[in-house]
Write a protein that holds these residues in place. Sequence first.
Motif, PDB file in Angstrom:
ATOM      1  N   LEU A   1      -3.774   2.092  -2.749  1.00 27.96           N
ATOM      2  CA  LEU A   1      -3.277   3.397  -2.321  1.00 27.96           C
ATOM      3  C   LEU A   1      -4.000   3.835  -1.057  1.00 27.96           C
ATOM      4  O   LEU A   1      -5.171   3.519  -0.852  1.00 27.96           O
TER       5      LEU A   1
ATOM      6  N   SER B   1       5.355   5.461   1.887  1.00 26.39           N
ATOM      7  CA  SER B   1       5.191   6.521   0.886  1.00 26.39           C
ATOM      8  C   SER B   1       6.114   6.306  -0.305  1.00 26.39           C
ATOM      9  O   SER B   1       5.869   6.851  -1.380  1.00 26.39           O
ATOM     10  N   ALA B   2       7.189   5.531  -0.109  1.00 28.66           N
ATOM     11  CA  ALA B   2       8.141   5.211  -1.182  1.00 28.66           C
ATOM     12  C   ALA B   2       8.781   6.463  -1.773  1.00 28.66           C
ATOM     13  O   ALA B   2       9.163   6.476  -2.940  1.00 28.66           O
TER      14      ALA B   2
ATOM     15  N   GLU C   1       0.852  -1.190   0.000  1.00 26.85           N
ATOM     16  CA  GLU C   1       0.000   0.000   0.000  1.00 26.85           C
ATOM     17  C   GLU C   1       0.886   1.237   0.000  1.00 26.85           C
ATOM     18  O   GLU C   1       1.728   1.401   0.883  1.00 26.85           O
ATOM     19  N   ILE C   2       0.688   2.095  -0.991  1.00 27.38           N
ATOM     20  CA  ILE C   2       1.481   3.311  -1.111  1.00 27.38           C
ATOM     21  C   ILE C   2       0.634   4.511  -0.707  1.00 27.38           C
ATOM     22  O   ILE C   2      -0.495   4.677  -1.180  1.00 27.38           O
ATOM     23  N   CYS C   3       1.176   5.324   0.162  1.00 23.60           N
ATOM     24  CA  CYS C   3       0.503   6.541   0.606  1.00 23.60           C
ATOM     25  C   CYS C   3       0.808   7.657  -0.389  1.00 23.60           C
ATOM     26  O   CYS C   3       1.978   7.975  -0.635  1.00 23.60           O
TER      27      CYS C   3
ATOM     28  N   ALA D   1       1.809  -0.995  -7.441  1.00 27.51           N
ATOM     29  CA  ALA D   1       1.210  -0.990  -6.102  1.00 27.51           C
ATOM     30  C   ALA D   1      -0.123  -1.722  -6.112  1.00 27.51           C
ATOM     31  O   ALA D   1      -0.868  -1.683  -7.097  1.00 27.51           O
TER      32      ALA D   1
ATOM     33  N   HIS E   1       2.867  -0.618   4.458  1.00 26.21           N
ATOM     34  CA  HIS E   1       2.408   0.730   4.127  1.00 26.21           C
ATOM     35  C   HIS E   1       3.612   1.666   4.095  1.00 26.21           C
ATOM     36  O   HIS E   1       4.377   1.729   5.062  1.00 26.21           O
TER      37      HIS E   1
ATOM     38  N   ALA F   1       2.364   5.342  -8.611  1.00 23.11           N
ATOM     39  CA  ALA F   1       2.292   4.153  -7.760  1.00 23.11           C
ATOM     40  C   ALA F   1       1.557   3.017  -8.467  1.00 23.11           C
ATOM     41  O   ALA F   1       1.967   1.856  -8.400  1.00 23.11           O
TER      42      ALA F   1
ATOM     43  N   ARG G   1      11.166   0.756   4.096  1.00 23.68           N
ATOM     44  CA  ARG G   1      11.836   1.098   2.837  1.00 23.68           C
ATOM     45  C   ARG G   1      12.455  -0.181   2.264  1.00 23.68           C
ATOM     46  O   ARG G   1      12.406  -1.244   2.901  1.00 23.68           O
TER      47      ARG G   1
END
Length: 242
Positions: free
Chosen positions: A24, A196-197, A4-6, A21, A194, A16, A178
């Motif tokens: 989101l 933000s990448a 899951e990308i924020c 991903a 989870h 994403a 990360r």
Amino acid sequence: MKVEICVTSADAAKIAEQAGADRLELCAELAVGGITPSPGLLQAVRDAVQIPVHVLIRPRSGDFTYTEATFAQMLADIAYCRKLGFEGIVTGCLKSDNQLDHDRMRLLAEATGELHLTFHRAFDRIPDWKQALLDLQSLGVQTLLTSGHARSAEEGLPRLQALVKSAECGIMPGGGIRLSNLDAFLNKGFEAVHLSAISKFPEEASVDLPLNTPGLLREGIPLLPDAELIEALIAQLRSDLK
């Protein structure tokens, strides 16, 4: 295990999705831990991507204890997200002593309805996490976003693993995850990770008149205007106009 990308913009959402991903989390103002996105941003992201999007419902930065008016705003925001067809809601509500606000979480869960419900990192402020887990599951929470009561998910890994063993809902580690530490979370039974990448920070241009105010950043009680100060200012202004 899902990723899951924020994200905080339609551009970020498209990046994403194209990168693979699974879903989101959409919010605004990542620097303060995220707040509810604007209607315009919600619509832009709804139109931009096809993968599931879970929307953060957090009306302001600071603590997770809300007034009646602010709580009503949260319920209205959830209704709007349902109208736009989003797949999930991410939210949370605590009492002033950091205990779970069971009554208000029940109302938030009812408002969420059939959408996927995630309880966010307010969980990491609840002292009795074992009881909170049982309460949240009884309310229909499907995913718990947590760092394991630590400053980062890597530091909180022992608690996260204990949660997996105790939980019927999905556990999603978040906070400082990360590529360099991802291995620590693999094959541990987590529903998702989870992050933000964000790995590259563009060089900031020189700004002669910055608009940010670092001194206003708070993690606790929200800042409110001083009524006496306002009254004094207005009285002085009116006096000067006479």
